[in-house]
Design a protein around this motif. Structure first.
Motif, PDB file in Angstrom:
ATOM      1  N   ASN A  24      10.540 -12.456   9.722  1.00  0.00           N
ATOM      2  CA  ASN A  24      10.672 -13.056   8.395  1.00  0.00           C
ATOM      3  C   ASN A  24       9.419 -13.773   7.900  1.00  0.00           C
ATOM      4  O   ASN A  24       9.387 -14.215   6.756  1.00  0.00           O
ATOM      5  CB  ASN A  24      11.836 -14.059   8.391  1.00  0.00           C
ATOM      6  CG  ASN A  24      13.167 -13.406   8.702  1.00  0.00           C
ATOM      7  OD1 ASN A  24      13.429 -12.291   8.243  1.00  0.00           O
ATOM      8  ND2 ASN A  24      13.996 -14.069   9.497  1.00  0.00           N
ATOM      9  N   ASP A  25       8.393 -13.944   8.767  1.00  0.00           N
ATOM     10  CA  ASP A  25       7.216 -14.726   8.391  1.00  0.00           C
ATOM     11  C   ASP A  25       5.965 -13.861   8.378  1.00  0.00           C
ATOM     12  O   ASP A  25       5.797 -12.974   9.226  1.00  0.00           O
ATOM     13  CB  ASP A  25       6.988 -15.881   9.367  1.00  0.00           C
ATOM     14  CG  ASP A  25       8.153 -16.857   9.380  1.00  0.00           C
ATOM     15  OD1 ASP A  25       8.887 -16.903   8.387  1.00  0.00           O
ATOM     16  OD2 ASP A  25       8.327 -17.557  10.398  1.00  0.00           O
ATOM     17  N   GLU A  68      10.299 -12.361   2.557  1.00  0.00           N
ATOM     18  CA  GLU A  68      11.178 -11.982   1.443  1.00  0.00           C
ATOM     19  C   GLU A  68      10.670 -12.525   0.110  1.00  0.00           C
ATOM     20  O   GLU A  68      11.058 -12.024  -0.961  1.00  0.00           O
ATOM     21  CB  GLU A  68      12.601 -12.476   1.695  1.00  0.00           C
ATOM     22  CG  GLU A  68      12.718 -13.978   1.824  1.00  0.00           C
ATOM     23  CD  GLU A  68      14.115 -14.431   2.182  1.00  0.00           C
ATOM     24  OE1 GLU A  68      14.410 -15.624   2.000  1.00  0.00           O
ATOM     25  OE2 GLU A  68      14.912 -13.593   2.639  1.00  0.00           O
ATOM     26  N   ASN A  69       9.813 -13.552   0.159  1.00  0.00           N
ATOM     27  CA  ASN A  69       9.274 -14.124  -1.083  1.00  0.00           C
ATOM     28  C   ASN A  69       7.915 -13.548  -1.463  1.00  0.00           C
ATOM     29  O   ASN A  69       7.364 -13.889  -2.513  1.00  0.00           O
ATOM     30  CB  ASN A  69       9.120 -15.649  -0.943  1.00  0.00           C
ATOM     31  CG  ASN A  69      10.448 -16.341  -0.727  1.00  0.00           C
ATOM     32  OD1 ASN A  69      11.496 -15.822  -1.099  1.00  0.00           O
ATOM     33  ND2 ASN A  69      10.415 -17.519  -0.116  1.00  0.00           N
ATOM     34  N   HIS A  90      -4.008  -9.311   1.810  1.00  0.00           N
ATOM     35  CA  HIS A  90      -3.812  -8.671   3.115  1.00  0.00           C
ATOM     36  C   HIS A  90      -2.826  -9.519   3.907  1.00  0.00           C
ATOM     37  O   HIS A  90      -2.906 -10.752   3.893  1.00  0.00           O
ATOM     38  CB  HIS A  90      -5.146  -8.569   3.867  1.00  0.00           C
ATOM     39  CG  HIS A  90      -5.016  -7.980   5.238  1.00  0.00           C
ATOM     40  ND1 HIS A  90      -4.763  -6.638   5.458  1.00  0.00           N
ATOM     41  CD2 HIS A  90      -5.106  -8.550   6.480  1.00  0.00           C
ATOM     42  CE1 HIS A  90      -4.713  -6.412   6.761  1.00  0.00           C
ATOM     43  NE2 HIS A  90      -4.905  -7.551   7.401  1.00  0.00           N
ATOM     44  N   GLU A  91      -1.882  -8.891   4.569  1.00  0.00           N
ATOM     45  CA  GLU A  91      -0.849  -9.637   5.287  1.00  0.00           C
ATOM     46  C   GLU A  91      -0.915  -9.394   6.790  1.00  0.00           C
ATOM     47  O   GLU A  91      -1.326  -8.339   7.257  1.00  0.00           O
ATOM     48  CB  GLU A  91       0.551  -9.283   4.784  1.00  0.00           C
ATOM     49  CG  GLU A  91       1.005  -7.881   5.178  1.00  0.00           C
ATOM     50  CD  GLU A  91       2.446  -7.607   4.770  1.00  0.00           C
ATOM     51  OE1 GLU A  91       3.269  -7.403   5.677  1.00  0.00           O
ATOM     52  OE2 GLU A  91       2.705  -7.596   3.544  1.00  0.00           O
ATOM     53  N   VAL A  92      -0.528 -10.429   7.551  1.00  0.00           N
ATOM     54  CA  VAL A  92      -0.366 -10.337   9.002  1.00  0.00           C
ATOM     55  C   VAL A  92       1.050 -10.795   9.309  1.00  0.00           C
ATOM     56  O   VAL A  92       1.395 -11.964   9.075  1.00  0.00           O
ATOM     57  CB  VAL A  92      -1.382 -11.218   9.752  1.00  0.00           C
ATOM     58  CG1 VAL A  92      -1.139 -11.120  11.264  1.00  0.00           C
ATOM     59  CG2 VAL A  92      -2.808 -10.810   9.413  1.00  0.00           C
ATOM     60  N   ARG A  93       1.862  -9.880   9.807  1.00  0.00           N
ATOM     61  CA  ARG A  93       3.252 -10.245  10.089  1.00  0.00           C
ATOM     62  C   ARG A  93       3.323 -11.037  11.394  1.00  0.00           C
ATOM     63  O   ARG A  93       2.778 -10.637  12.419  1.00  0.00           O
ATOM     64  CB  ARG A  93       4.119  -9.005  10.195  1.00  0.00           C
ATOM     65  CG  ARG A  93       5.594  -9.313  10.407  1.00  0.00           C
ATOM     66  CD  ARG A  93       6.443  -8.060  10.434  1.00  0.00           C
ATOM     67  NE  ARG A  93       6.390  -7.348   9.160  1.00  0.00           N
ATOM     68  CZ  ARG A  93       7.149  -6.285   8.875  1.00  0.00           C
ATOM     69  NH1 ARG A  93       8.008  -5.842   9.785  1.00  0.00           N
ATOM     70  NH2 ARG A  93       7.042  -5.681   7.707  1.00  0.00           N
TER      71      ARG A  93
END
Length: 275
Positions: free
Chosen positions: A96-97, A61-62, A89-92
């Motif tokens: 929420n993290d 969320e941030n 680049h994101e790795v879920r």
């Protein structure tokens, strides 16, 4: 006996502790490898471009707010200065993290670190020992370690199996011995030492023992001490033979009193006598 029990307890505790630690490490490496394999290509491309690649563990969320803050800080340039760009680049991980990878020019890596720390992000690195390891070296070590641990886990399982085989019978005998001693103490406490004590011993069929014990317990309670064992090899020749015949032939067992008792390895003469 106490020393042996202490040694066994220490050995068992040590094996179980190491086994638990290895299982935890395997779970940690499994999660870390999943993340690292997703980030590997992004890291390699960033390094080829001469960029600094940072990994941050953040609340999802941030994420948008922190990326907006980073863009704002990097756009605070003097007229004529080049606008600094970065890639991410994101790795879920969970709902929420996420682990967010940021590729940025080394001279502005400190700005990115300041923004993310202000947003309560946590620097993420592979859970492997070694100082100042590059990401690719850390990934290589994690993969090697992940392949090694199952073999050690199998060795520990074999050691635990041997410990059970070695100490299971010993502990069983010790339990029986202690149980008999406690029963002796219980009987000694409940018996009036000024009266008479009767000692009886005899043979009883195994399938009738539970019934006999129940009857004696019901009648005498804690005032009776019961111990039993199987016949030794030398005693088998004197063990009374418990005959089991069909109802039709049981009346003829009376005639067997005229004959020597048939041993267990012999032939039951009841049926031949009935004819």
């Amino acid at each position: 006996l106490q020393r042996n029990l202490d040694e066994f307890s220490d050995r068992l505790t040590r094996l179980q502790k190491e086994r638990g630690e290895i299982n935890q490490e395997l779970q940690s490496l499994r999660r870390a490898l999943r993340i690292a394999h997703h980030l590997d290509v992004f890291w390699r491309v960033g390094k080829e471009e001469g960029q600094e690649v940072l990994f941050w563990w953040i609340y999802r969320e941030n994420q948008d707010e922190m990326l907006h803050q980073l863009r704002s800080r990097l756009s605070e340039r003097k007229p004529g200065e080049k606008i600094v760009a970065f890639r991410h680049h994101e790795v879920r991980l969970h709902e929420n993290d996420v682990v967010l990878a940021v590729s940025i020019s080394p001279e502005f890596a400190g700005v990115a670190e300041e923004v993310f720390k202000k947003g309560n992000a946590v620097f993420w690195k592979p859970p492997i020992e070694g100082k100042n390891l590059s990401f690719d070296k850390a990934l290589e070590r994690m993969e090697t370690r992940y392949k090694q641990l199952p073999a050690r886990l199998q060795e520990l399982d074999e050691d635990l199996k041997k410990a059970r085989q070695e100490w299971g019978p010993r502990l069983g005998v010790l339990y029986i011995l202690l149980n008999e001693r406690l029963e002796e103490f219980s009987v000694a406490e409940s018996v009036d030492l000024g009266g008479n004590i009767v000692f009886l011993e005899g043979w009883v069929p195994v399938d009738a023992m539970d019934s006999l014990v129940g009857t004696l317990r019901e009648k005498f309670g804690d005032r009776v001490l019961l111990e039993w064992r199987y016949p030794t090899e030398k005693e088998w020749h004197s063990v009374p033979t418990a005959l089991k015949n069909p109802p039709l032939f049981r009346p003829f067992e009376l005639f067997l009193k005229l004959l020597p008792t048939a041993p267990y390895k012999g032939i039951d003469p009841t049926i031949p006598v009935s004819y």
